[in-house]
Design a protein around this motif. Structure first.
Motif, PDB file in Angstrom:
ATOM      1  N   VAL A 250      16.998  -8.533   1.477  1.00 56.93           N
ATOM      2  CA  VAL A 250      16.050  -7.953   0.518  1.00 56.93           C
ATOM      3  C   VAL A 250      14.718  -7.767   1.219  1.00 56.93           C
ATOM      4  O   VAL A 250      14.048  -8.738   1.563  1.00 56.93           O
ATOM      5  CB  VAL A 250      15.895  -8.856  -0.721  1.00 56.93           C
ATOM      6  N   ASN A 251      14.348  -6.521   1.441  1.00 60.14           N
ATOM      7  CA  ASN A 251      13.121  -6.263   2.192  1.00 60.14           C
ATOM      8  C   ASN A 251      12.511  -4.936   1.763  1.00 60.14           C
ATOM      9  O   ASN A 251      13.112  -3.879   1.950  1.00 60.14           O
ATOM     10  CB  ASN A 251      13.413  -6.235   3.695  1.00 60.14           C
ATOM     11  N   VAL A 252      11.350  -4.987   1.158  1.00 61.20           N
ATOM     12  CA  VAL A 252      10.581  -3.794   0.819  1.00 61.20           C
ATOM     13  C   VAL A 252       9.262  -3.878   1.569  1.00 61.20           C
ATOM     14  O   VAL A 252       8.493  -4.818   1.380  1.00 61.20           O
ATOM     15  CB  VAL A 252      10.323  -3.689  -0.701  1.00 61.20           C
ATOM     16  N   ASP A 253       9.024  -2.923   2.442  1.00 56.52           N
ATOM     17  CA  ASP A 253       7.838  -2.945   3.291  1.00 56.52           C
ATOM     18  C   ASP A 253       6.658  -2.317   2.548  1.00 56.52           C
ATOM     19  O   ASP A 253       6.555  -1.092   2.442  1.00 56.52           O
ATOM     20  CB  ASP A 253       8.116  -2.185   4.585  1.00 56.52           C
ATOM     21  N   VAL A 254       5.771  -3.156   2.037  1.00 57.37           N
ATOM     22  CA  VAL A 254       4.614  -2.642   1.296  1.00 57.37           C
ATOM     23  C   VAL A 254       3.479  -2.245   2.233  1.00 57.37           C
ATOM     24  O   VAL A 254       2.426  -1.786   1.774  1.00 57.37           O
ATOM     25  CB  VAL A 254       4.104  -3.684   0.273  1.00 57.37           C
ATOM     26  N   ASN A 255       3.687  -2.419   3.536  1.00 56.76           N
ATOM     27  CA  ASN A 255       2.664  -2.025   4.501  1.00 56.76           C
ATOM     28  C   ASN A 255       2.871  -0.598   5.005  1.00 56.76           C
ATOM     29  O   ASN A 255       2.074  -0.097   5.800  1.00 56.76           O
ATOM     30  CB  ASN A 255       2.657  -2.995   5.687  1.00 56.76           C
ATOM     31  N   LYS A 256       3.952   0.045   4.544  1.00 56.84           N
ATOM     32  CA  LYS A 256       4.174   1.439   4.910  1.00 56.84           C
ATOM     33  C   LYS A 256       3.085   2.309   4.286  1.00 56.84           C
ATOM     34  O   LYS A 256       2.481   1.945   3.277  1.00 56.84           O
ATOM     35  CB  LYS A 256       5.543   1.906   4.406  1.00 56.84           C
ATOM     36  N   ARG A 257       2.867   3.456   4.879  1.00 57.13           N
ATOM     37  CA  ARG A 257       1.900   4.376   4.278  1.00 57.13           C
ATOM     38  C   ARG A 257       2.423   4.829   2.917  1.00 57.13           C
ATOM     39  O   ARG A 257       3.631   4.859   2.669  1.00 57.13           O
ATOM     40  CB  ARG A 257       1.673   5.586   5.187  1.00 57.13           C
ATOM     41  N   ASN A 258       1.522   5.201   2.031  1.00 56.32           N
ATOM     42  CA  ASN A 258       1.926   5.665   0.707  1.00 56.32           C
ATOM     43  C   ASN A 258       2.675   6.986   0.808  1.00 56.32           C
ATOM     44  O   ASN A 258       2.280   7.884   1.557  1.00 56.32           O
ATOM     45  CB  ASN A 258       0.701   5.861  -0.194  1.00 56.32           C
ATOM     46  N   LEU A 259       3.743   7.094   0.053  1.00 54.42           N
ATOM     47  CA  LEU A 259       4.471   8.354  -0.006  1.00 54.42           C
ATOM     48  C   LEU A 259       3.675   9.377  -0.812  1.00 54.42           C
ATOM     49  O   LEU A 259       3.654  10.561  -0.488  1.00 54.42           O
ATOM     50  CB  LEU A 259       5.850   8.128  -0.640  1.00 54.42           C
ATOM     51  N   TYR A 260       3.027   8.899  -1.874  1.00 59.70           N
ATOM     52  CA  TYR A 260       2.139   9.737  -2.681  1.00 59.70           C
ATOM     53  C   TYR A 260       0.703   9.342  -2.342  1.00 59.70           C
ATOM     54  O   TYR A 260       0.294   8.212  -2.604  1.00 59.70           O
ATOM     55  CB  TYR A 260       2.407   9.539  -4.174  1.00 59.70           C
ATOM     56  N   SER A 261      -0.033  10.268  -1.773  1.00 60.19           N
ATOM     57  CA  SER A 261      -1.384   9.951  -1.300  1.00 60.19           C
ATOM     58  C   SER A 261      -2.273   9.433  -2.427  1.00 60.19           C
ATOM     59  O   SER A 261      -3.127   8.565  -2.213  1.00 60.19           O
ATOM     60  CB  SER A 261      -2.021  11.185  -0.652  1.00 60.19           C
ATOM     61  N   ASN A 262      -2.065   9.945  -3.628  1.00 61.96           N
ATOM     62  CA  ASN A 262      -2.903   9.534  -4.752  1.00 61.96           C
ATOM     63  C   ASN A 262      -2.581   8.125  -5.241  1.00 61.96           C
ATOM     64  O   ASN A 262      -3.314   7.562  -6.051  1.00 61.96           O
ATOM     65  CB  ASN A 262      -2.740  10.524  -5.914  1.00 61.96           C
ATOM     66  N   SER A 263      -1.490   7.563  -4.748  1.00 62.97           N
ATOM     67  CA  SER A 263      -1.108   6.214  -5.164  1.00 62.97           C
ATOM     68  C   SER A 263      -2.153   5.181  -4.764  1.00 62.97           C
ATOM     69  O   SER A 263      -2.275   4.133  -5.398  1.00 62.97           O
ATOM     70  CB  SER A 263       0.248   5.849  -4.550  1.00 62.97           C
ATOM     71  N   SER A 264      -2.923   5.487  -3.731  1.00 62.89           N
ATOM     72  CA  SER A 264      -3.910   4.530  -3.218  1.00 62.89           C
ATOM     73  C   SER A 264      -5.038   4.259  -4.206  1.00 62.89           C
ATOM     74  O   SER A 264      -5.714   3.233  -4.111  1.00 62.89           O
ATOM     75  CB  SER A 264      -4.497   5.030  -1.897  1.00 62.89           C
ATOM     76  N   ILE A 265      -5.267   5.158  -5.170  1.00 68.39           N
ATOM     77  CA  ILE A 265      -6.356   4.917  -6.126  1.00 68.39           C
ATOM     78  C   ILE A 265      -5.939   3.926  -7.206  1.00 68.39           C
ATOM     79  O   ILE A 265      -6.792   3.372  -7.910  1.00 68.39           O
ATOM     80  CB  ILE A 265      -6.848   6.227  -6.789  1.00 68.39           C
ATOM     81  N   TYR A 266      -4.627   3.684  -7.328  1.00 65.09           N
ATOM     82  CA  TYR A 266      -4.144   2.758  -8.359  1.00 65.09           C
ATOM     83  C   TYR A 266      -4.019   1.349  -7.772  1.00 65.09           C
ATOM     84  O   TYR A 266      -2.928   0.845  -7.529  1.00 65.09           O
ATOM     85  CB  TYR A 266      -2.806   3.236  -8.922  1.00 65.09           C
ATOM     86  N   GLN A 267      -5.171   0.762  -7.518  1.00 63.35           N
ATOM     87  CA  GLN A 267      -5.214  -0.575  -6.946  1.00 63.35           C
ATOM     88  C   GLN A 267      -5.468  -1.638  -8.007  1.00 63.35           C
ATOM     89  O   GLN A 267      -4.782  -2.645  -8.072  1.00 63.35           O
ATOM     90  CB  GLN A 267      -6.298  -0.643  -5.865  1.00 63.35           C
ATOM     91  N   GLU A 268      -6.458  -1.400  -8.840  1.00 64.38           N
ATOM     92  CA  GLU A 268      -6.802  -2.355  -9.882  1.00 64.38           C
ATOM     93  C   GLU A 268      -6.898  -1.643 -11.223  1.00 64.38           C
ATOM     94  O   GLU A 268      -7.158  -0.437 -11.284  1.00 64.38           O
ATOM     95  CB  GLU A 268      -8.134  -3.047  -9.563  1.00 64.38           C
TER      96      GLU A 268
END
Length: 363
Positions: A250-268
């Protein structure tokens, strides 16, 4: 005479000591984890079931350990449309127990009629103080007409990353709901699952393979009925057993770049309770906010009505606060805003309706 007195004292002490032992035993039971009579820290119970925090869900199933799984979803995620014993997660837990000898505990972060934005917000504001071995994400049906494809993908991606960051050993199953007909949301779910290595559960396949008309498997044309959720539980269980035989890592790499660039704004997600109820007679209300996106927390009920949303003087969309029963929905209004100050305006076409906005959701 003195001997009789001593004997009476001894006779009195025996039941008292026995009662103390019984009381201590029950205190011990209630001190166990979550009241479920299972011990932590790899100690065995009377049923020889072990609780551990290190192995993944498949290793735990093989060892007949206790597992906990979380459902983040909408009304289908919480099994609406079926009797309690036929809700898909209750059937799944029963199957794991009877077939694999595994005790499982489902936890839910679900809201009827909600979108993935609702689940994304609630996940960050709900803590069970328990580690999860398996997480199901069940959205898509309600998102189709409320969120754009890019918004859905960006928020869904952020939710996957946040789940894996919090529950590092958890397997993630992304459910494609049986009622979805258009391919745009399923395509995004598959795309993200392929990218992050999560397991897709396309329940539409199970319904198609049953060769039964959807109406006979549905409560209302959307939500599955008892038979429909049986297909859900069987299909999910079959995926679990298939994965079990592969000894997966079971391994999901959360350090990969975002597939959807706009995903980065959904932090908090921050809820600002800055609204007062728009009562009868009110025409509009304005408020300032900062951030790249804006969501609203809307208290819906049978007295609600339609309202229009303007940002910086530009019309964005029309929503409704009407619902047959009271419920709170978190709805994404807009993203891709400049990270500066903006003005939100709520306008009421019908001033006789009452709009109850709990607050704004911003960064």
């Amino acid at each position: 005479m003195s001997w009789r007195i001593k004997r009476k004292k001894r006779t009195f002490l025996i039941p008292a000591i026995f009662s103390l032992i019984i009381l201590s035993f029950f205190v011990f039971l209630f001190s166990m984890d979550n009241g479920d009579t299972y011990k932590k820290n790899n100690q065995k119970t009377n049923s020889n079931i072990v609780f551990t925090d290190k192995e993944n869900v498949y290793e735990k199933i093989k060892q007949k350990d206790i597992i906990r799984y979380l459902i983040i979803g909408d009304s289908i995620g919480q099994g609406d449309g079926a009797a309690t014993e036929f809700k898909w997660f209750n059937q799944l837990s029963k199957k794991l127990e009877t077939t694999n000898g595994v005790i499982s505990f489902p936890y839910k972060i679900t809201t009827p009629g909600s979108t993935v934005f609702n689940g994304w917000f609630d996940f960050q504001n709900k803590d069970f103080n328990r580690d999860m071995d398996l997480v199901f994400i069940s959205f898509g049906q309600n998102d189709q007409n409320i969120m754009s494809e890019n918004q859905f993908g960006a928020v869904y991606e952020s939710l996957i990353r946040k789940v894996k960051s919090k529950y590092k050993n958890a397997e993630i199953y992304t459910i494609i709901e049986s009622s979805i007909q258009a391919e745009k949301m399923p395509r995004i779910i598959k795309e993200l699952s392929d990218y992050y290595g999560t397991t897709v559960i396309d329940t539409r396949i199970a319904f198609k393979e049953s060769s039964k008309d959807y109406k006979t498997l549905s409560f209302d044309g959307t939500h599955p009925n008892n038979d429909g959720y049986t297909l859900y539980s069987n299909y999910i269980y079959n995926h679990i057993t298939k994965r079990l035989s592969l000894n997966p890592v079971v391994n999901v790499d959360v350090n990969k770049r975002n597939l959807y660039s706009n995903s980065s704004i959904y932090q908090e997600a921050k809820l600002t309770s800055a609204f007062e109820e728009l009562k009868e007679g009110a025409k509009s209300s304005k408020i300032r906010f900062n951030g790249s996106y804006l969501g609203l927390s809307i208290n819906k009920n049978s007295s609600g009505g339609k309202f229009q949303i303007y940002i910086d003087g530009k019309f964005i969309k029309e929503l409704s606060s009407y619902n047959k029963f009271p419920i709170t929905h978190k709805v994404l209004i807009i993203d891709e805003l400049s990270d500066t100050e903006h003005i939100l305006e709520i306008r009421l076409p019908d001033s006789n309706k009452k709009i109850d906005l709990k607050g704004m959701i911003t960064e």
